[in-house]
Design a protein around this motif. Structure first.
Motif, PDB file in Angstrom:
ATOM      1  N   MET A  65       0.878  -0.990   0.225  1.00  0.00           N
ATOM      2  CA  MET A  65       0.063   0.199   0.279  1.00  0.00           C
ATOM      3  C   MET A  65       1.033   1.173   0.309  1.00  0.00           C
ATOM      4  SD  MET A  65      -3.049  -1.510  -0.180  1.00  0.00           S
ATOM      5  CE  MET A  65      -4.133  -0.127   0.410  1.00  0.00           C
ATOM      6  N   ASN A  66       0.286   1.789  -0.857  1.00  0.00           N
ATOM      7  CA  ASN A  66       1.079   3.307  -1.061  1.00  0.00           C
ATOM      8  C   ASN A  66       1.493   4.211   1.080  1.00  0.00           C
ATOM      9  OD1 ASN A  66       1.194   3.136  -4.057  1.00  0.00           O
ATOM     10  ND2 ASN A  66      -0.648   4.748  -4.306  1.00  0.00           N
ATOM     11  N   ALA A  97      15.155 -16.648  -4.750  1.00  0.00           N
ATOM     12  CA  ALA A  97      15.671 -15.606  -5.423  1.00  0.00           C
ATOM     13  C   ALA A  97      14.746 -14.121  -5.631  1.00  0.00           C
ATOM     14  CB  ALA A  97      16.086 -15.205  -6.492  1.00  0.00           C
ATOM     15  N   VAL A  98      14.889 -13.369  -4.807  1.00  0.00           N
ATOM     16  CA  VAL A  98      14.084 -12.066  -4.964  1.00  0.00           C
ATOM     17  C   VAL A  98      13.842 -10.659  -6.831  1.00  0.00           C
ATOM     18  CG1 VAL A  98      12.459 -12.419  -3.097  1.00  0.00           C
ATOM     19  CG2 VAL A  98      14.622 -10.550  -3.578  1.00  0.00           C
ATOM     20  N   VAL A  99      13.059 -10.363  -6.602  1.00  0.00           N
ATOM     21  CA  VAL A  99      12.836  -9.710  -7.577  1.00  0.00           C
ATOM     22  C   VAL A  99      12.484  -8.081  -7.340  1.00  0.00           C
ATOM     23  CG1 VAL A  99      13.753 -10.149  -9.715  1.00  0.00           C
ATOM     24  CG2 VAL A  99      11.652 -10.182  -9.653  1.00  0.00           C
ATOM     25  N   ASP A 100      12.647  -6.937  -7.509  1.00  0.00           N
ATOM     26  CA  ASP A 100      11.449  -5.846  -7.240  1.00  0.00           C
ATOM     27  C   ASP A 100      11.413  -4.704  -8.910  1.00  0.00           C
ATOM     28  OD1 ASP A 100      15.332  -4.560  -6.528  1.00  0.00           O
ATOM     29  OD2 ASP A 100      13.384  -3.488  -7.179  1.00  0.00           O
ATOM     30  N   ALA A 101       9.849  -4.443  -8.273  1.00  0.00           N
ATOM     31  CA  ALA A 101       9.753  -2.881  -8.015  1.00  0.00           C
ATOM     32  C   ALA A 101       9.498  -1.908  -7.718  1.00  0.00           C
ATOM     33  CB  ALA A 101       8.993  -3.307  -9.648  1.00  0.00           C
ATOM     34  N   VAL A 102      10.559  -0.627  -7.910  1.00  0.00           N
ATOM     35  CA  VAL A 102      10.934   0.436  -7.204  1.00  0.00           C
ATOM     36  C   VAL A 102      10.143   1.896  -8.153  1.00  0.00           C
ATOM     37  CG1 VAL A 102      12.440   1.906  -5.024  1.00  0.00           C
ATOM     38  CG2 VAL A 102      12.104  -0.318  -5.530  1.00  0.00           C
ATOM     39  N   TRP A 103       9.370   2.754  -7.022  1.00  0.00           N
ATOM     40  CA  TRP A 103       9.280   3.810  -7.975  1.00  0.00           C
ATOM     41  C   TRP A 103       9.499   4.822  -6.993  1.00  0.00           C
ATOM     42  CZ3 TRP A 103       6.301  -1.018  -8.610  1.00  0.00           C
ATOM     43  CH2 TRP A 103       5.944  -1.275  -9.813  1.00  0.00           C
ATOM     44  N   ALA A 104       9.761   6.160  -6.979  1.00  0.00           N
ATOM     45  CA  ALA A 104      10.423   7.113  -5.835  1.00  0.00           C
ATOM     46  C   ALA A 104      10.191   7.569  -6.614  1.00  0.00           C
ATOM     47  CB  ALA A 104      11.526   6.527  -5.329  1.00  0.00           C
ATOM     48  N   GLY A 109      13.930   9.389  -2.820  1.00  0.00           N
ATOM     49  CA  GLY A 109      13.119   8.257  -1.928  1.00  0.00           C
ATOM     50  C   GLY A 109      13.525   7.633  -2.023  1.00  0.00           C
ATOM     51  N   ALA A 110      13.699   6.761  -3.268  1.00  0.00           N
ATOM     52  CA  ALA A 110      14.173   5.197  -3.124  1.00  0.00           C
ATOM     53  C   ALA A 110      15.408   4.824  -2.110  1.00  0.00           C
ATOM     54  CB  ALA A 110      15.039   5.259  -4.228  1.00  0.00           C
ATOM     55  N   ALA A 111      15.892   5.767  -1.296  1.00  0.00           N
ATOM     56  CA  ALA A 111      17.206   5.430  -0.414  1.00  0.00           C
ATOM     57  C   ALA A 111      16.463   3.931   0.311  1.00  0.00           C
ATOM     58  CB  ALA A 111      17.858   5.831  -0.394  1.00  0.00           C
ATOM     59  N   PRO A 112      15.781   4.426   1.414  1.00  0.00           N
ATOM     60  CA  PRO A 112      14.970   3.757   2.348  1.00  0.00           C
ATOM     61  C   PRO A 112      14.820   2.867   1.403  1.00  0.00           C
ATOM     62  CG  PRO A 112      14.442   5.832   2.642  1.00  0.00           C
ATOM     63  CD  PRO A 112      15.030   6.146   1.360  1.00  0.00           C
ATOM     64  N   VAL A 113      13.808   2.826   0.998  1.00  0.00           N
ATOM     65  CA  VAL A 113      13.023   1.171   0.914  1.00  0.00           C
ATOM     66  C   VAL A 113      13.654   0.272   0.171  1.00  0.00           C
ATOM     67  CG1 VAL A 113      11.674   0.684  -0.946  1.00  0.00           C
ATOM     68  CG2 VAL A 113      11.097   2.825  -0.127  1.00  0.00           C
ATOM     69  N   GLY A 140       6.073   6.861  -3.357  1.00  0.00           N
ATOM     70  CA  GLY A 140       6.794   5.914  -3.502  1.00  0.00           C
ATOM     71  C   GLY A 140       6.390   4.952  -3.466  1.00  0.00           C
ATOM     72  N   GLN A 141       5.949   3.329  -4.595  1.00  0.00           N
ATOM     73  CA  GLN A 141       5.322   2.482  -4.406  1.00  0.00           C
ATOM     74  C   GLN A 141       6.479   1.055  -4.685  1.00  0.00           C
ATOM     75  OE1 GLN A 141       1.768   2.622  -6.814  1.00  0.00           O
ATOM     76  NE2 GLN A 141       3.227   3.702  -8.220  1.00  0.00           N
ATOM     77  N   LEU A 142       6.228   0.075  -4.625  1.00  0.00           N
ATOM     78  CA  LEU A 142       6.725  -1.059  -3.796  1.00  0.00           C
ATOM     79  C   LEU A 142       5.981  -2.223  -4.280  1.00  0.00           C
ATOM     80  CD1 LEU A 142       9.895  -2.459  -3.204  1.00  0.00           C
ATOM     81  CD2 LEU A 142       8.672  -2.593  -1.269  1.00  0.00           C
ATOM     82  N   SER A 143       7.175  -2.996  -5.317  1.00  0.00           N
ATOM     83  CA  SER A 143       6.346  -4.600  -5.320  1.00  0.00           C
ATOM     84  C   SER A 143       7.418  -5.611  -5.570  1.00  0.00           C
ATOM     85  CB  SER A 143       5.367  -4.854  -6.756  1.00  0.00           C
ATOM     86  OG  SER A 143       5.147  -5.939  -7.341  1.00  0.00           O
ATOM     87  N   VAL A 144       7.369  -6.277  -5.052  1.00  0.00           N
ATOM     88  CA  VAL A 144       8.566  -7.799  -5.120  1.00  0.00           C
ATOM     89  C   VAL A 144       8.465  -9.050  -5.071  1.00  0.00           C
ATOM     90  CG1 VAL A 144      10.703  -8.709  -3.694  1.00  0.00           C
ATOM     91  CG2 VAL A 144       9.514  -6.254  -3.068  1.00  0.00           C
ATOM     92  N   ALA A 145       8.814  -9.804  -6.000  1.00  0.00           N
ATOM     93  CA  ALA A 145       8.342 -10.942  -6.373  1.00  0.00           C
ATOM     94  C   ALA A 145       9.162 -11.760  -6.504  1.00  0.00           C
ATOM     95  CB  ALA A 145       8.135 -10.772  -7.417  1.00  0.00           C
ATOM     96  N   ILE A 146       9.130 -13.555  -5.882  1.00  0.00           N
ATOM     97  CA  ILE A 146       9.550 -14.332  -5.180  1.00  0.00           C
ATOM     98  C   ILE A 146       9.912 -15.393  -6.369  1.00  0.00           C
ATOM     99  CG2 ILE A 146       8.886 -14.939  -3.252  1.00  0.00           C
ATOM    100  CD1 ILE A 146      11.016 -15.680  -2.216  1.00  0.00           C
ATOM    101  N   LEU A 147      10.600 -16.243  -6.430  1.00  0.00           N
ATOM    102  CA  LEU A 147      10.824 -17.890  -6.454  1.00  0.00           C
ATOM    103  C   LEU A 147      11.828 -18.585  -6.206  1.00  0.00           C
ATOM    104  CD1 LEU A 147      10.794 -19.428  -9.164  1.00  0.00           C
ATOM    105  CD2 LEU A 147      13.117 -18.369  -9.551  1.00  0.00           C
ATOM    106  N   GLY A 148      11.190 -19.832  -5.401  1.00  0.00           N
ATOM    107  CA  GLY A 148      11.456 -20.544  -4.351  1.00  0.00           C
ATOM    108  C   GLY A 148      11.443 -22.393  -5.769  1.00  0.00           C
ATOM    109  N   ARG A 149      11.622 -23.135  -4.467  1.00  0.00           N
ATOM    110  CA  ARG A 149      11.583 -24.472  -4.282  1.00  0.00           C
ATOM    111  C   ARG A 149      10.735 -25.514  -3.493  1.00  0.00           C
ATOM    112  NH1 ARG A 149      12.507 -27.776  -9.198  1.00  0.00           N
ATOM    113  NH2 ARG A 149      12.647 -29.661  -8.858  1.00  0.00           N
TER     114      ARG A 149
END
Length: 325
Positions: A65-66, A97-104, A109-113, A140-149
């Motif tokens: 959430m924003n 592993a994870v990948v992220d999408a950051v908007w700031a 604005g992006a640094a603390p995220v 600021g907006q944030l989304s993070v995806a993950i790959l597992g097994r």
């Protein structure tokens, strides 16, 4: 045991829970996308479980959430990793592993995220391997995806009548005000965090449970409702048995999002073994209810019982067709 007035107030609050009702957005999106629980990769689990070799790849994504990103950007970044590794563990898996999408709005604005993401990545031992960055946004907006097994799955679809519902929650924490996040991870050593998460794949691989769910924003009761709906069963939760910190009111606790919290459907013969695994790592675990045939999720305290959701009347997160719906 709760008094009559207190029990009635808590039941009313659970039925009116905005966090629980917001889970219906999942079902709406699934219908628009033409997805269902009958698909080869069914909708409703904590991760998509994709068959791969002799196991499963686990794929999940979290968006934040924003207001949360703006109000506590470092912790939002931390949670980008934490909630994703928790989802993987809830499926009986281990993160890759994870990948992220950051908007700031600029680098500042992006640094603390990004710092929160990095801290959690290092502590949980899960690398950030790429993503998307846009520093030209007005917020600021944030989304993070993950790959597992996973070698053996815990799913949202395999709770069965006769199972017992076990809640395992790390109570060694405090609230991250002003949100209802029970924060029990940022000060914990890496070895403890990783070892605690390892319990879930161990349980899956030992055959001690086939069904589990990560306790989410819907709290213990809302998470139980999602598990019940996906499995096509009813559940009754004993509010007096739910593990909680001694100084936290029950009504707030039931709406809380713990850093480490899981519900597992466990055969009666395996309950003691499952509870012992968590107890050995100082994680509170208790039998809090039972799985039965039916369509209702209810709560009880002493002799009092109230229905919180009836899937015969309305679905929550799935597109499953119900008799009487």
């Amino acid at each position: 045991m709760l008094g009559a007035a207190a029990f009635d107030e808590i039941a009313r609050g659970l039925r009116a829970s905005a966090s629980l009702k917001a889970k219906a957005d999942i079902g709406l999106a699934a219908r628009r996308l033409g997805l269902s629980t009958a698909d080869a990769v069914p909708v409703g689990d904590d991760c998509a479980a994709i068959p791969s070799g002799d196991g499963w790849l686990l794929l999940a994504l979290e968006g934040f959430m924003n207001g949360f990103v703006a109000g506590d950007p470092w912790f939002a970044g931390w949670c980008g990793v934490m909630v994703n590794v928790s989802d993987v563990a809830a499926m009986g898996g281990r993160p890759i592993a994870v990948v992220d999408a950051v908007w700031a709005d600029g680098e500042e604005g992006a640094a603390p995220v990004l710092e929160g993401l990095r801290a959690a990545s290092e502590r949980f031992g899960v690398p950030v391997v790429g993503g998307h960055t846009n520093l030209g946004c007005d917020r600021g907006q944030l989304s993070v995806a993950i790959l597992g097994r996973a070698n053996a799955l815990l799913t949202s679809f395999d709770a069965r009548p006769g199972d017992r519902l076990v809640a395992a929650i790390d109570l060694r924490g405090r609230y991250r005000e002003p949100f209802s996040n029970w924060e029990a991870a940022t000060d914990a050593p890496a070895a403890r965090l990783r070892g605690d998460l390892e319990l879930l794949p161990r349980i899956a691989e030992a055959g001690l449970s086939a069904a589990a769910k990560d306790v989410s924003q819907g709290g213990v009761v809302g998470t139980a409702a999602m598990l019940a709906e996906c499995s096509g069963v009813a559940m009754e939760i004993d509010l007096d048995a739910v593990p909680r910190p001694a100084d936290v009111d029950l009504d707030r606790w039931l709406a809380s999002f713990p850093s480490y919290g899981y519900l597992l459907a466990v055969a009666p013969k395996d309950v003691a073994a499952v509870k012992a695994l968590f107890a050995a790592r100082d994680i509170a675990a208790a039998e809090i209810g039972e799985v039965t045939a039916g369509t209702r999720v209810s709560v009880r305290s002493g002799e009092r019982s109230e229905t919180i959701w009836d899937f015969a009347q309305a679905s929550l997160i799935t597109t499953r067709e119900r008799a009487g719906a």
